[in-house]
Structure formats: C-alpha cells, structure tokens
Design a protein around this motif. Structure first.
Motif, PDB file in Angstrom:
ATOM      1  N   GLY A 184       0.813  -1.195   0.000  1.00 23.37           N
ATOM      2  CA  GLY A 184       0.000   0.000   0.000  1.00 23.37           C
ATOM      3  C   GLY A 184       0.850   1.250   0.000  1.00 23.37           C
ATOM      4  O   GLY A 184       2.074   1.210  -0.066  1.00 23.37           O
ATOM      5  N   VAL A 185       0.180   2.346   0.078  1.00 26.52           N
ATOM      6  CA  VAL A 185       0.836   3.643   0.081  1.00 26.52           C
ATOM      7  C   VAL A 185       0.968   4.115   1.525  1.00 26.52           C
ATOM      8  O   VAL A 185      -0.003   4.149   2.259  1.00 26.52           O
ATOM      9  CB  VAL A 185       0.007   4.665  -0.732  1.00 26.52           C
ATOM     10  CG1 VAL A 185       0.605   6.041  -0.637  1.00 26.52           C
ATOM     11  CG2 VAL A 185      -0.092   4.228  -2.181  1.00 26.52           C
ATOM     12  N   CYS A 186       2.172   4.461   1.933  1.00 30.17           N
ATOM     13  CA  CYS A 186       2.413   5.005   3.276  1.00 30.17           C
ATOM     14  C   CYS A 186       2.356   6.524   3.199  1.00 30.17           C
ATOM     15  O   CYS A 186       2.963   7.125   2.307  1.00 30.17           O
ATOM     16  CB  CYS A 186       3.771   4.570   3.801  1.00 30.17           C
ATOM     17  SG  CYS A 186       3.856   2.819   4.162  1.00 30.17           S
ATOM     18  N   THR A 187       1.637   7.123   4.129  1.00 30.04           N
ATOM     19  CA  THR A 187       1.469   8.575   4.126  1.00 30.04           C
ATOM     20  C   THR A 187       1.828   9.132   5.492  1.00 30.04           C
ATOM     21  O   THR A 187       1.395   8.611   6.517  1.00 30.04           O
ATOM     22  CB  THR A 187       0.020   8.952   3.787  1.00 30.04           C
ATOM     23  OG1 THR A 187      -0.330   8.349   2.546  1.00 30.04           O
ATOM     24  CG2 THR A 187      -0.146  10.460   3.678  1.00 30.04           C
ATOM     25  N   THR A 188       2.592  10.217   5.500  1.00 30.52           N
ATOM     26  CA  THR A 188       2.951  10.927   6.716  1.00 30.52           C
ATOM     27  C   THR A 188       2.663  12.402   6.503  1.00 30.52           C
ATOM     28  O   THR A 188       2.911  12.948   5.426  1.00 30.52           O
ATOM     29  CB  THR A 188       4.447  10.735   7.061  1.00 30.52           C
ATOM     30  OG1 THR A 188       4.715   9.342   7.174  1.00 30.52           O
ATOM     31  CG2 THR A 188       4.806  11.422   8.363  1.00 30.52           C
TER      32      THR A 188
END
Length: 169
Positions: free
Chosen positions: A2-6
């Motif tokens: 998946g896409v990691c978002t911070t």
C-alpha cells in the motif's frame, strides 16, 4: 503493498524555504536510514528541522472513507492525494502536497465534535480497508479511536499557524 502517508506540521518560515527550493524537503523528511540513502541532500542529520508529524501508515484511504461517511468532506479532500496539487513539490519521487494554515483551521473546525463515542454511534456500511474488504467491528473501532490523535495533531498545527505537508510513498 500500500501507500504510506505521513503528515508534517511546518512553520510558515520553513514553508518559504521549501517553496524556494524543494531540496529543503530533505530537512523535513526523515529519510536518513544510512549514509548511502538516496535522500542525502541534507548531509548532516543534526540539521533536520524538528517537526511534529503524524504517520497514517497505509491506512489513509480508510480514514478518507470514514471522513466522507460522516460528512467531513473538507478533511477527506485535503488528506486525499487525488485532489492535491502534486506538481507543487518535486522531491524524491514522492507525492507531496501542502495544506495552508487556513485549510488546517477548516479541518479542525470540521472535526471539533468528532469523538470516539460520537463516531462509534454512526453507521459505516461502506467503509473498507485498503484492500477493499469490509472492516471488522474491532478494526473500525481502532480507526475511530485513532481519529483523536489525528485531531490533536491538526489542532496543534492550527494553533501554531502551521502548514501541513503530506508525503506519500
């Protein structure tokens, strides 16, 4: 995968530096796992800007779905890269976008009454995990309880008059 978002809370002064030179994002993002890091534009780890951040990990899509379901459309739209100006910053191949202090304030206003108890009382028939599977009740409760920490992060950024920079890997 998946896409990691911070999300990072960044002062207006720091934002001016980032807008002047996207390479200053090296001082924002903590990508210095080793000396051979491809994000070595900031050679000295000691020069990293001290920032508050919130790690959405791979769950941001689920939060977006939850926010939409309860009518928090500004928040859902602001944290969704699909609606962001991804051409504003170019750094390391990551999708990066910013929310101005006015947008952060609007999200805080929208989320002001979002408590675990209030959210748990709502129905979420269409909320799924990042793979599209319906959430189990325990998983949904976990996401709903995390909204308190998201609110605190947004509130602190708003109180300080900060921007939010989101980075998606």
């Amino acid at each position: 995968m998946g896409v990691c978002t911070t999300a990072y809370s960044i002062t207006p002064k720091m934002m001016k530096k980032v807008r002047a030179d996207n390479e200053n994002l090296a001082y924002v993002f903590d990508y210095f796992e080793d000396e051979d890091s491809i994000f070595g534009a900031c050679e000295d780890k000691g020069k990293l800007w001290e920032l508050e951040s919130h790690d959405f990990d791979k769950g941001i899509e689920t939060y977006i779905h939850i926010f939409r379901e309860v009518g928090f459309t500004k928040t859902a739209r602001n944290i969704d890269s699909e609606y962001a100006d991804l051409d504003a910053f170019d750094y390391g191949g990551y999708d990066t976008w910013a929310i101005p202090p006015s947008g952060v304030k609007a999200m805080c206003k929208e989320l002001a009454n979002a408590t675990f108890e209030v959210l748990k009382a709502k129905e979420f028939p269409d909320v799924t995990d990042r793979r599209g599977s319906p959430l189990l009740e325990s998983e949904l409760e976990s996401y709903l309880s995390d909204i308190e920490s998201i609110k605190k992060f947004f509130d602190k950024a708003s109180e300080q008059g900060n921007y939010l920079i989101f980075a998606e890997a």
